[in-house]
Design an enzyme around this catalytic site. Structure first.
Site, PDB file in Angstrom:
ATOM      1  N   CYS A 130       0.800  -1.233   0.000  1.00  0.00           N
ATOM      2  CA  CYS A 130       0.000   0.000   0.000  1.00  0.00           C
ATOM      3  C   CYS A 130       0.833   1.285   0.000  1.00  0.00           C
ATOM      4  CB  CYS A 130      -0.954  -0.002   1.186  1.00  0.00           C
ATOM      5  SG  CYS A 130      -0.154  -0.331   2.759  1.00  0.00           S
ATOM      6  N   HIS A 243      -2.924   6.535   4.754  1.00  0.00           N
ATOM      7  CA  HIS A 243      -1.507   6.706   5.086  1.00  0.00           C
ATOM      8  C   HIS A 243      -1.009   8.068   4.588  1.00  0.00           C
ATOM      9  CE1 HIS A 243      -1.528   2.584   6.103  1.00  0.00           C
ATOM     10  NE2 HIS A 243      -0.803   2.061   5.137  1.00  0.00           N
TER      11      HIS A 243
END
Ligand code: A2P
Length: 347
Positions: A130, A243
Site C-alpha cells: 500500500c 496513510h
C-alpha cells in the site's frame, strides 16, 4: 459493455475485502457471478451487494471452479495456499498479499504506471504494497518528465494497514485510555492509540524492516528501474485509515516547483491539494474514502540543488489495496488479458 465475468473475493470479510465489494458495486464492474470467500470462522455470515444479501463461504478448492477473476486479500499464507488451485482452475488471481510480488514472472501492477506489464501474466498478478502504490502513483508523473535519482521517504501509516481488527483495537485502546485504564495490545505489538512506533514488520539484516524494503524493491520493479536509489522509514501512527508520506526526491537536473505542481495537477490518480495561505495540506481525513492520492506542500529542498519535497496522503484500503486491484481486474477485461501465458511458475 464488457462481457460479465465470474468473480470471487478471497478475504471478503476483511477491511480490504469489504472495500472490494463496495468498489465492484460503485464502479459497476461487469459481474456475472460473485463468490464471497473467507475463513471457516465467517462461513454463513452475510454481506450486501447491490441490495442483495450474499452468504460468505469458507474457502475450499471447488469454490474456484468457473471463476474468472479472484481478488485475494486474505494474507500471504492464504494466497500461497490457494494460488495453485486458483491458477489450475483457470482463474486469474489479483493478489493483494506480498507472496508473489517480487517473483520475476509475476507482474506487479499500478495501472497508472505500468499497465502493459499485466499482459504477460502466469495466472497471478500482484498488487503492490500500500505505501508503495501511494508513493509510486504520486511520483511517477515527475519521474517521466525527469528521472528521479534518489528517493528518501518517511511514512505515517494508519491502523488500516494491519487490517480490520487493528482498526478496532485502536478504538478500544483509545477508549481505555480515556477511561484511565491501560490499553491492551493484542493485534498490534504495542499500544497505538496516543502513541506511534516504527513499522512492526520483521527486521532485515541491514536494519530496515520488511515494509521499508518493500518500498525499495517494489518501486524499482514497478518503475522498471533496478538501480533506483531509495531509502525508507516506515512508522505506524494512531490514524484509523489513510496513510501519509513525506517524500524527498532528488533529480539529475533542477525541477521547478511550478512545473511539478502543473504535472501533478494533470496526472491520473493524483490530486493537487494545497492552500499555502491557510497552511492547509492533505490530511488522512481528506484522503479517507477517496480514490486519488492527495499531493501537496510541494517545495524546493533547500539542502541540495535538484531536490523536491512533497507530502502525500492516500487511502490505504482504496488506492493502496482494493481500488488498485479492481483497476487491474478492469484492465484485464478491457484488454482481453484474462488468459494466462505459458509459465514455469511454481506456486
Ligand atoms: P475471516 O474474517 O473469516 O477471518 P483483515 O486484513 O481485515 O484482517 O482481513 C483478512 C481477511 O482474510 C478476512 O476476510 C479473513 O476472514 C480472511 N482470512 C484470514 N485467514 C484466512 C484463511 N486461512 N482462509 C481464508 N480466509 C482467511
Amino acid at each position: 459493455m464488457s462481457k460479465p465475468v465470474n468473480v470471487a473475493i478471497l478475504g471478503a470479510t476483511g477491511a480490504v475485502g469489504t472495500e472490494l465489494l463496495q468498489l465492484l458495486e460503485s464502479r459497476n464492474f461487469p459481474i456475472n457471478t460473485l463468490k464471497l470467500l473467507a475463513s471457516p470462522r465467517s462461513a454463513g455470515t452475510t454481506l450486501k451487494f447491490k441490495g442483495e444479501t450474499l452468504k460468505v463461504e469458507a474457502v475450499e478448492a471447488k469454490a474456484f471452479q468457473d471463476v474468472d477473476i479472484v481478488l485475494a486479500s486474505a494474507g500471504g499464507s492464504t494466497s500461497k495456499a490457494w494460488a495453485q488451485t486458483i491458477v489450475e482452475s483457470g482463474a486469474v488471481m489479483v493478489d493483494n498479499s506480498s507472496a508473489f510480488r517480487m517473483n520475476p514472472e509475476v507482474p506487479l501492477i499500478v495501472p497508472e504506471i505500468n499497465p502493459e506489464a499485466a499482459a504477460n501474466h502466469p495466472g497471478i498478478i500482484a498488487n503492490p504494497n500500500c505505501t508503495t502504490i501511494l508513493m509510486a502513483v504520486a511520483i511517477y508523473p515527475l519521474h517521466q518528465v525527469q528521472p528521479i535519482e534518489r528517493i528518501v521517504v518517511s511514512t505515517y501509516q494508519s491502523a488500516s494497514g494491519a487490517g480490520a481488527r487493528a482498526m478496532e483495537e485502536v478504538k478500544i485502546q483509545s477508549q481505555a485510555i480515556l477511561n484511565g485504564e491501560d490499553p491492551k495490545a493484542e493485534v498490534l505489538p504495542y499500544p497505538l492509540a496516543f502513541n506511534l512506533f516504527p513499522h512492526n514488520s520483521p527486521l532485515t539484516d541491514a536494519g530496515y524492516c520488511e515494509e521499508e524494503m518493500k518500498m525499495v524493491n517494489e518501486t524499482r520493479k514497478i518503475f522498471g528501474e533496478a538501480n533506483l536509489k531509495i531509502t525508507a522509514t516506515c512508522v505506524r501512527v494512531p490514524v484509523l485509515r489513510a496513510h501519509s508520506e513525506a517524500i524527498n526526491l532528488e533529480f539529475k537536473q533542477p525541477f521547478s516547483v511550478a512545473q511539478a505542481r502543473e504535472i501533478i495537477a494533470q496526472s491520473p490518480g493524483v490530486q493537487l491539494l494545497e492552500d499555502w495561505q491557510k497552511n492547509y495540506f492533505p490530511m488522512p481525513i481528506d484522503a479517507s474514502g477517496k480514490d486519488d492520492v492527495l499531493v501537496g506542500r510541494i517545495r524546493q529542498d533547500i539542502s541540495c540543488n535538484n531536490g523536491l519535497e512533497l507530502w502525500i496522503c492516500g487511502d490505504q484500503i482504496r488506492k493502496g489495496a482494493a481500488l488498485n486491484a479492481v483497476q487491474v481486474a478492469e484492465l484485464l477485461i478491457k484488454e482481453s488479458w484474462l488468459n494466462k501465458k505459458p509459465s514455469t511458475l511454481k506456486v
